[in-house]
Design a protein around this motif. Structure first.
Motif, mmCIF file in Angstrom:
data_model
loop_
_atom_site.group_PDB
_atom_site.id
_atom_site.type_symbol
_atom_site.label_atom_id
_atom_site.label_comp_id
_atom_site.label_asym_id
_atom_site.label_seq_id
_atom_site.Cartn_x
_atom_site.Cartn_y
_atom_site.Cartn_z
ATOM 1 N N ALA A 1 48.923 37.851 45.008
ATOM 2 C CA ALA A 1 47.616 37.206 45.165
ATOM 3 C C ALA A 1 46.674 38.079 45.985
ATOM 4 C CB ALA A 1 47.786 35.838 45.832
ATOM 5 N N THR A 2 47.179 38.648 47.072
ATOM 6 C CA THR A 2 46.353 39.519 47.906
ATOM 7 C C THR A 2 45.906 40.751 47.135
ATOM 8 O OG1 THR A 2 47.402 38.776 49.940
ATOM 9 C CG2 THR A 2 46.316 40.917 50.007
ATOM 10 N N ARG A 3 46.833 41.311 46.339
ATOM 11 C CA ARG A 3 46.495 42.502 45.580
ATOM 12 C C ARG A 3 45.435 42.196 44.525
ATOM 13 N NH1 ARG A 3 51.318 43.729 44.384
ATOM 14 N NH2 ARG A 3 51.844 44.732 46.335
ATOM 15 N N TYR A 4 45.501 41.025 43.909
ATOM 16 C CA TYR A 4 44.452 40.632 42.959
ATOM 17 C C TYR A 4 43.099 40.530 43.656
ATOM 18 C CZ TYR A 4 46.758 39.774 38.493
ATOM 19 O OH TYR A 4 47.382 39.950 37.278
ATOM 20 N N ARG A 5 43.079 39.860 44.807
ATOM 21 C CA ARG A 5 41.805 39.693 45.518
ATOM 22 C C ARG A 5 41.229 41.029 45.970
ATOM 23 N NH1 ARG A 5 44.616 35.309 47.860
ATOM 24 N NH2 ARG A 5 45.013 36.552 49.733
ATOM 25 N N ARG A 6 42.100 41.926 46.398
ATOM 26 C CA ARG A 6 41.634 43.218 46.895
ATOM 27 C C ARG A 6 41.499 44.254 45.778
ATOM 28 N NH1 ARG A 6 45.470 43.732 52.334
ATOM 29 N NH2 ARG A 6 44.493 41.983 53.496
ATOM 30 N N GLY A 7 41.972 43.895 44.582
ATOM 31 C CA GLY A 7 41.956 44.824 43.463
ATOM 32 C C GLY A 7 41.013 44.385 42.372
ATOM 33 N N ILE A 8 41.579 43.894 41.275
ATOM 34 C CA ILE A 8 40.785 43.655 40.075
ATOM 35 C C ILE A 8 39.703 42.600 40.260
ATOM 36 C CG2 ILE A 8 42.238 41.879 39.003
ATOM 37 C CD1 ILE A 8 41.857 43.551 36.356
ATOM 38 N N GLN A 9 39.901 41.656 41.178
ATOM 39 C CA GLN A 9 38.872 40.640 41.384
ATOM 40 C C GLN A 9 37.626 41.177 42.070
ATOM 41 O OE1 GLN A 9 40.636 37.209 43.295
ATOM 42 N NE2 GLN A 9 41.625 36.541 41.407
ATOM 43 N N ARG A 10 37.684 42.403 42.552
ATOM 44 C CA ARG A 10 36.465 43.032 43.074
ATOM 45 C C ARG A 10 35.482 43.328 41.956
ATOM 46 N NH1 ARG A 10 38.874 48.076 45.014
ATOM 47 N NH2 ARG A 10 36.735 48.704 45.448
ATOM 48 N N ILE A 11 35.983 43.535 40.730
ATOM 49 C CA ILE A 11 35.089 43.893 39.622
ATOM 50 C C ILE A 11 34.112 42.771 39.296
ATOM 51 C CG2 ILE A 11 34.951 44.481 37.179
ATOM 52 C CD1 ILE A 11 37.485 46.095 37.462
ATOM 53 N N PRO A 12 34.563 41.530 39.032
ATOM 54 C CA PRO A 12 33.576 40.496 38.715
ATOM 55 C C PRO A 12 32.570 40.258 39.827
ATOM 56 C CG PRO A 12 35.761 39.527 39.049
ATOM 57 C CD PRO A 12 35.950 40.999 38.947
ATOM 58 N N LEU A 13 33.009 40.330 41.060
ATOM 59 C CA LEU A 13 32.064 40.140 42.161
ATOM 60 C C LEU A 13 31.044 41.272 42.211
ATOM 61 C CD1 LEU A 13 34.553 38.911 44.920
ATOM 62 C CD2 LEU A 13 32.935 37.532 43.601
ATOM 63 N N ALA A 14 31.518 42.495 41.982
ATOM 64 C CA ALA A 14 30.609 43.643 42.024
ATOM 65 C C ALA A 14 29.617 43.614 40.862
ATOM 66 C CB ALA A 14 31.406 44.942 42.000
ATOM 67 N N LEU A 15 30.098 43.343 39.656
ATOM 68 C CA LEU A 15 29.206 43.357 38.493
ATOM 69 C C LEU A 15 28.262 42.166 38.492
ATOM 70 C CD1 LEU A 15 31.502 44.662 35.606
ATOM 71 C CD2 LEU A 15 29.891 45.927 37.053
ATOM 72 N N GLN A 16 28.720 41.016 38.988
ATOM 73 C CA GLN A 16 27.848 39.846 39.063
ATOM 74 C C GLN A 16 26.679 40.099 40.004
ATOM 75 O OE1 GLN A 16 27.996 37.461 37.091
ATOM 76 N NE2 GLN A 16 27.208 35.564 37.949
ATOM 77 N N ASP B 1 38.115 50.992 41.449
ATOM 78 C CA ASP B 1 37.306 51.620 42.499
ATOM 79 C C ASP B 1 36.054 52.249 41.915
ATOM 80 O OD1 ASP B 1 39.027 50.893 44.515
ATOM 81 O OD2 ASP B 1 40.117 52.792 44.502
ATOM 82 N N ASP B 2 36.189 52.923 40.781
ATOM 83 C CA ASP B 2 35.043 53.604 40.180
ATOM 84 C C ASP B 2 33.964 52.615 39.768
ATOM 85 O OD1 ASP B 2 36.293 56.028 40.533
ATOM 86 O OD2 ASP B 2 36.862 56.295 38.431
ATOM 87 N N ILE B 3 34.363 51.508 39.124
ATOM 88 C CA ILE B 3 33.392 50.507 38.669
ATOM 89 C C ILE B 3 32.669 49.899 39.873
ATOM 90 C CG2 ILE B 3 33.153 48.237 37.583
ATOM 91 C CD1 ILE B 3 35.529 49.117 35.733
ATOM 92 N N CYS B 4 33.412 49.557 40.905
ATOM 93 C CA CYS B 4 32.795 48.953 42.083
ATOM 94 C C CYS B 4 31.893 49.930 42.820
ATOM 95 C CB CYS B 4 33.875 48.413 43.013
ATOM 96 S SG CYS B 4 34.793 47.018 42.307
ATOM 97 N N THR B 5 32.291 51.196 42.854
ATOM 98 C CA THR B 5 31.455 52.220 43.470
ATOM 99 C C THR B 5 30.123 52.349 42.742
ATOM 100 O OG1 THR B 5 33.324 53.500 44.320
ATOM 101 C CG2 THR B 5 31.281 54.701 43.943
ATOM 102 N N VAL B 6 30.174 52.352 41.408
ATOM 103 C CA VAL B 6 28.947 52.489 40.618
ATOM 104 C C VAL B 6 28.071 51.249 40.761
ATOM 105 C CG1 VAL B 6 28.047 52.664 38.264
ATOM 106 C CG2 VAL B 6 29.901 54.162 39.011
ATOM 107 N N ALA B 7 28.674 50.067 40.784
ATOM 108 C CA ALA B 7 27.892 48.842 40.957
ATOM 109 C C ALA B 7 27.109 48.878 42.263
ATOM 110 C CB ALA B 7 28.810 47.623 40.911
ATOM 111 N N ASP B 8 27.754 49.293 43.333
ATOM 112 C CA ASP B 8 27.079 49.382 44.630
ATOM 113 C C ASP B 8 25.997 50.454 44.607
ATOM 114 O OD1 ASP B 8 26.943 48.838 47.603
ATOM 115 O OD2 ASP B 8 27.491 50.950 47.643
ATOM 116 N N TRP B 9 26.292 51.591 43.989
ATOM 117 C CA TRP B 9 25.324 52.687 43.910
ATOM 118 C C TRP B 9 24.085 52.271 43.124
ATOM 119 C CZ3 TRP B 9 24.107 55.298 39.249
ATOM 120 C CH2 TRP B 9 23.246 56.398 39.390
#
Length: 267
Positions: free
Chosen positions: A91-106, A40-48
């Motif tokens: 699978a759902t937890r991966y998509r809603r969890g850790i896989q948010r990081i590559p999408l956010a940082l990309q 959550d923190d990484i994705c929050t910062v990427a958006d910010w």
């Protein structure tokens, strides 16, 4: 006036002279991405970062001994946390969890520098590979260790690493699951530089400051172009360059930069 920083739970964020520094702050978990609030923190910062015009570079590093140990192995052993449930639930937890990081940082519009202070293992290794540049401490170690645990790189690591060092090298590291030290990582092209631990953050921030001194709008457009060049045909890419260049020539920062260069030539 400094913009307000987002609230984070397991990470620290500072902003100084257009350089934002994100520090993973769960040394008790070796900065594991699962079983903590770091996703959550990484994705929050990427958006910010994308919404904050006062940021030109993002530096990521870890507090304590590790950069990031990736997934929480204790949760894996107990089939708990992010790893609980049947196939569909995981699978759902991966998509809603850790896989948010590559999408956010990309999608981050500014350069990202990973200052790898210690071991970057599994998803922690992949996280470092999502940055544009990696600088490593002599204490850093890297391992694509998923197969050692009987799992695959579920966070997109296989996508990032082969684009960074080529298919053959990435294949060997992924299938062997071996750990490489900082110097071998440099030889492989994983990291740009290796420095002593005390010099790591100063070196990363000095590089970030150099980038941040560039005209900020052109810097963001250049980062976008560098990413688009990886997936765009040349003719389409050149059309995009022409449009972006038209934008740059009509920005006040362009004329300011030209005037600075002309003034420097007169000295």
């Amino acid at each position: 006036m400094n913009p307000s920083l987002p609230h984070l739970t397991d990470a620290l964020l500072t902003l100084d002279e257009r350089v934002a520094t994100l520090t993973f702050n769960r040394d008790d978990l070796r900065n594991a991405l699962t079983g903590s609030a770091l996703i959550d923190d990484i994705c929050t910062v990427a958006d910010w970062v994308n919404r904050c015009d006062d940021v030109s570079v993002l530096v990521m590093t870890g507090a304590g001994a590790a950069f990031s140990s990736g997934g929480n192995v204790k949760d894996m052993a107990e089939r708990g946390g992010d790893f609980a449930g049947d196939v569909a639930e995981v699978a759902t937890r991966y998509r809603r969890g850790i896989q948010r990081i590559p999408l956010a940082l990309q999608a981050v519009e500014v350069p990202i520098i990973a200052a790898v202070n210690g071991p970057a293992i599994g998803a922690g290794f992949d996280l470092a590979n999502m940055a544009d540049i990696r600088i490593a401490s002599t204490r850093a170690k890297f391992g694509e260790t998923f197969l050692n645990l009987g799992i695959i790189p579920g966070d997109g690591g296989a996508w990032f690493m082969q684009r960074l060092i080529g298919y053959q090298q990435a294949f060997e590291l992924t299938l062997s699951g071996r750990i490489v030290g900082a110097e071998e990582a440099k030889t492989l092209g994983i990291v740009l530089e290796v420095v002593e631990p005390d010099a790591l953050l100063p070196r990363a921030q000095a590089m970030a400051a150099r980038f941040a001194a560039q005209p900020p709008k052109a810097l963001r457009l250049t980062k976008r172009l560098m990413k688009m060049a990886q997936r765009t045909e040349l003719k389409d890419f050149l059309d995009l360059c022409a449009a972006f260049q038209g934008m740059c020539h009509n920005e006040p920062e362009h004329l300011e930069a030209v005037q600075r260069m002309l003034a420097a030539q007169k000295r």
